[in-house]
Design a protein around this motif. Structure first.
Motif, PDB file in Angstrom:
ATOM      1  N   LEU A   7      -4.416   3.587  15.481  1.00 22.97           N
ATOM      2  CA  LEU A   7      -4.165   4.989  15.837  1.00 22.97           C
ATOM      3  C   LEU A   7      -2.750   5.170  16.373  1.00 22.97           C
ATOM      4  CD1 LEU A   7      -7.544   5.949  17.502  1.00 22.97           C
ATOM      5  CD2 LEU A   7      -6.800   6.398  15.163  1.00 22.97           C
ATOM      6  N   GLY A   8      -2.058   6.153  15.802  1.00 23.43           N
ATOM      7  CA  GLY A   8      -0.691   6.452  16.216  1.00 23.43           C
ATOM      8  C   GLY A   8       0.372   5.662  15.493  1.00 23.43           C
ATOM      9  N   ALA A   9      -0.029   4.662  14.712  1.00 23.55           N
ATOM     10  CA  ALA A   9       0.957   3.854  13.989  1.00 23.55           C
ATOM     11  C   ALA A   9       1.670   4.696  12.935  1.00 23.55           C
ATOM     12  CB  ALA A   9       0.287   2.654  13.325  1.00 23.55           C
ATOM     13  N   ARG A  10       2.959   4.459  12.773  1.00 30.19           N
ATOM     14  CA  ARG A  10       3.748   5.157  11.759  1.00 30.19           C
ATOM     15  C   ARG A  10       3.425   4.551  10.404  1.00 30.19           C
ATOM     16  NH1 ARG A  10       9.475   4.916   9.712  1.00 30.19           N
ATOM     17  NH2 ARG A  10       9.442   2.791  10.488  1.00 30.19           N
ATOM     18  N   VAL A  11       3.230   5.416   9.393  1.00 27.06           N
ATOM     19  CA  VAL A  11       2.897   4.962   8.052  1.00 27.06           C
ATOM     20  C   VAL A  11       4.094   5.205   7.141  1.00 27.06           C
ATOM     21  CG1 VAL A  11       1.323   5.236   6.098  1.00 27.06           C
ATOM     22  CG2 VAL A  11       0.469   5.472   8.436  1.00 27.06           C
ATOM     23  N   VAL A  12       4.486   4.154   6.412  1.00 31.94           N
ATOM     24  CA  VAL A  12       5.630   4.211   5.505  1.00 31.94           C
ATOM     25  C   VAL A  12       5.124   3.969   4.094  1.00 31.94           C
ATOM     26  CG1 VAL A  12       7.855   3.163   4.949  1.00 31.94           C
ATOM     27  CG2 VAL A  12       7.125   3.340   7.326  1.00 31.94           C
ATOM     28  N   ASP A  13       5.554   4.831   3.140  1.00 32.57           N
ATOM     29  CA  ASP A  13       5.096   4.657   1.756  1.00 32.57           C
ATOM     30  C   ASP A  13       5.960   3.639   1.032  1.00 32.57           C
ATOM     31  OD1 ASP A  13       7.424   5.975   0.908  1.00 32.57           O
ATOM     32  OD2 ASP A  13       6.386   7.748   0.188  1.00 32.57           O
ATOM     33  N   SER A  15       8.274   3.840  -1.063  1.00 30.19           N
ATOM     34  CA  SER A  15       9.704   4.121  -1.197  1.00 30.19           C
ATOM     35  C   SER A  15      10.417   4.124   0.150  1.00 30.19           C
ATOM     36  CB  SER A  15       9.913   5.460  -1.921  1.00 30.19           C
ATOM     37  OG  SER A  15       9.359   6.513  -1.159  1.00 30.19           O
ATOM     38  N   GLY A  16       9.687   3.797   1.220  1.00 27.33           N
ATOM     39  CA  GLY A  16      10.298   3.716   2.543  1.00 27.33           C
ATOM     40  C   GLY A  16      10.269   5.010   3.336  1.00 27.33           C
ATOM     41  N   LYS A  17       9.675   6.063   2.774  1.00 24.40           N
ATOM     42  CA  LYS A  17       9.600   7.344   3.475  1.00 24.40           C
ATOM     43  C   LYS A  17       8.400   7.366   4.413  1.00 24.40           C
ATOM     44  CE  LYS A  17      11.721   9.923  -0.261  1.00 24.40           C
ATOM     45  NZ  LYS A  17      11.523  10.940  -1.294  1.00 24.40           N
ATOM     46  N   THR A  18       8.573   8.036   5.544  1.00 21.54           N
ATOM     47  CA  THR A  18       7.475   8.171   6.496  1.00 21.54           C
ATOM     48  C   THR A  18       6.424   9.112   5.926  1.00 21.54           C
ATOM     49  OG1 THR A  18       8.919   7.755   8.379  1.00 21.54           O
ATOM     50  CG2 THR A  18       6.840   8.879   8.829  1.00 21.54           C
ATOM     51  N   ALA A  19       5.182   8.647   5.899  1.00 21.97           N
ATOM     52  CA  ALA A  19       4.073   9.435   5.356  1.00 21.97           C
ATOM     53  C   ALA A  19       3.265  10.105   6.462  1.00 21.97           C
ATOM     54  CB  ALA A  19       3.167   8.535   4.517  1.00 21.97           C
ATOM     55  N   GLY A  20       3.608   9.860   7.714  1.00 20.19           N
ATOM     56  CA  GLY A  20       2.884  10.422   8.850  1.00 20.19           C
ATOM     57  C   GLY A  20       2.476   9.310   9.794  1.00 20.19           C
ATOM     58  N   SER A  21       1.550   9.625  10.661  1.00 19.41           N
ATOM     59  CA  SER A  21       1.019   8.609  11.561  1.00 19.41           C
ATOM     60  C   SER A  21      -0.495   8.565  11.419  1.00 19.41           C
ATOM     61  CB  SER A  21       1.426   8.896  13.008  1.00 19.41           C
ATOM     62  OG  SER A  21       0.899  10.131  13.428  1.00 19.41           O
ATOM     63  N   VAL A  22      -1.077   7.442  11.760  1.00 23.96           N
ATOM     64  CA  VAL A  22      -2.523   7.269  11.639  1.00 23.96           C
ATOM     65  C   VAL A  22      -3.202   8.114  12.714  1.00 23.96           C
ATOM     66  CG1 VAL A  22      -4.450   5.645  11.710  1.00 23.96           C
ATOM     67  CG2 VAL A  22      -2.272   4.939  10.706  1.00 23.96           C
ATOM     68  N   GLN A  23      -4.028   9.059  12.266  1.00 27.79           N
ATOM     69  CA  GLN A  23      -4.753   9.934  13.180  1.00 27.79           C
ATOM     70  C   GLN A  23      -6.210   9.532  13.332  1.00 27.79           C
ATOM     71  OE1 GLN A  23      -3.320  12.379  15.009  1.00 27.79           O
ATOM     72  NE2 GLN A  23      -1.428  11.568  14.175  1.00 27.79           N
ATOM     73  N   ASP A  24      -6.748   8.868  12.310  1.00 28.57           N
ATOM     74  CA  ASP A  24      -8.148   8.464  12.357  1.00 28.57           C
ATOM     75  C   ASP A  24      -8.374   7.332  11.357  1.00 28.57           C
ATOM     76  OD1 ASP A  24     -10.732   8.517  13.290  1.00 28.57           O
ATOM     77  OD2 ASP A  24     -11.171  10.543  12.606  1.00 28.57           O
ATOM     78  N   VAL A  25      -9.426   6.572  11.594  1.00 29.74           N
ATOM     79  CA  VAL A  25      -9.810   5.474  10.707  1.00 29.74           C
ATOM     80  C   VAL A  25     -11.193   5.814  10.162  1.00 29.74           C
ATOM     81  CG1 VAL A  25     -10.271   3.002  10.530  1.00 29.74           C
ATOM     82  CG2 VAL A  25      -8.497   3.828  12.096  1.00 29.74           C
ATOM     83  N   VAL A  26     -11.327   5.828   8.834  1.00 25.22           N
ATOM     84  CA  VAL A  26     -12.601   6.155   8.193  1.00 25.22           C
ATOM     85  C   VAL A  26     -13.340   4.851   7.917  1.00 25.22           C
ATOM     86  CG1 VAL A  26     -13.696   7.253   6.205  1.00 25.22           C
ATOM     87  CG2 VAL A  26     -11.586   8.214   7.149  1.00 25.22           C
ATOM     88  N   VAL A  27     -14.560   4.759   8.444  1.00 22.81           N
ATOM     89  CA  VAL A  27     -15.364   3.553   8.268  1.00 22.81           C
ATOM     90  C   VAL A  27     -16.748   3.912   7.741  1.00 22.81           C
ATOM     91  CG1 VAL A  27     -14.170   2.263  10.085  1.00 22.81           C
ATOM     92  CG2 VAL A  27     -16.215   3.569  10.634  1.00 22.81           C
ATOM     93  N   ARG A  28     -17.391   2.920   7.163  1.00 19.16           N
ATOM     94  CA  ARG A  28     -18.774   3.059   6.701  1.00 19.16           C
ATOM     95  C   ARG A  28     -19.557   1.899   7.297  1.00 19.16           C
ATOM     96  NH1 ARG A  28     -19.276   3.385   0.618  1.00 19.16           N
ATOM     97  NH2 ARG A  28     -18.226   1.392   0.755  1.00 19.16           N
ATOM     98  N   ARG A  29     -20.776   2.174   7.708  1.00 21.09           N
ATOM     99  CA  ARG A  29     -21.632   1.131   8.263  1.00 21.09           C
ATOM    100  C   ARG A  29     -22.690   0.767   7.240  1.00 21.09           C
ATOM    101  NH1 ARG A  29     -25.380   1.264  13.661  1.00 21.09           N
ATOM    102  NH2 ARG A  29     -25.855  -0.955  13.637  1.00 21.09           N
TER     103      ARG A  29
END
Length: 106
Positions: A7-13, A15-29
């Motif tokens: 959570l909060g980690a910066r995401v880079v695509d 091509s090196g461009k910032t894609a946003g930050s991690v707001q949530d993690v989707v999981v399945r049980r």
């Protein structure tokens, strides 16, 4: 690594461009085990955290407000994550190709 560490980690695509930050993690049980399906990126995931997203439709008066809150949201499948480092996640796809919202698959 815990899901909360993402959570909060910066995401880079790719091509090196910032894609946003991690707001949530989707999981399945499944059978008592959790599997990470993907990450919700953006500026805020308030609407998703309130439960409005895949199958839960918001009440009519709130629909436009919640859609506005989710306007910057993007979803990246876990299979598209190339590397995870402290406060940085690299994905192997372009930011422009990411879907706007997460939808449960199958």
């Amino acid at each position: 690594m815990l899901a909360g560490d993402l959570l909060g980690a910066r995401v880079v695509d790719r091509s090196g461009k910032t894609a946003g930050s991690v707001q949530d993690v989707v999981v399945r049980r499944d059978d008592g085990e959790y599997q990470v399906l993907g990450l919700v990126l953006g500026r805020s995931a308030l609407a998703g955290r309130l439960g409005f997203g895949d199958s839960l439709e918001p009440p009519t008066p709130w629909r436009h407000l919640l859609a506005w809150l989710r306007r910057h949201e993007r979803y990246v499948r876990w299979e598209d994550v190339v590397s995870v480092e402290t406060n940085r996640v690299e994905i192997g796809v372009d930011h422009a190709s990411l879907p706007r919202h997460w939808h449960q698959e199958g």
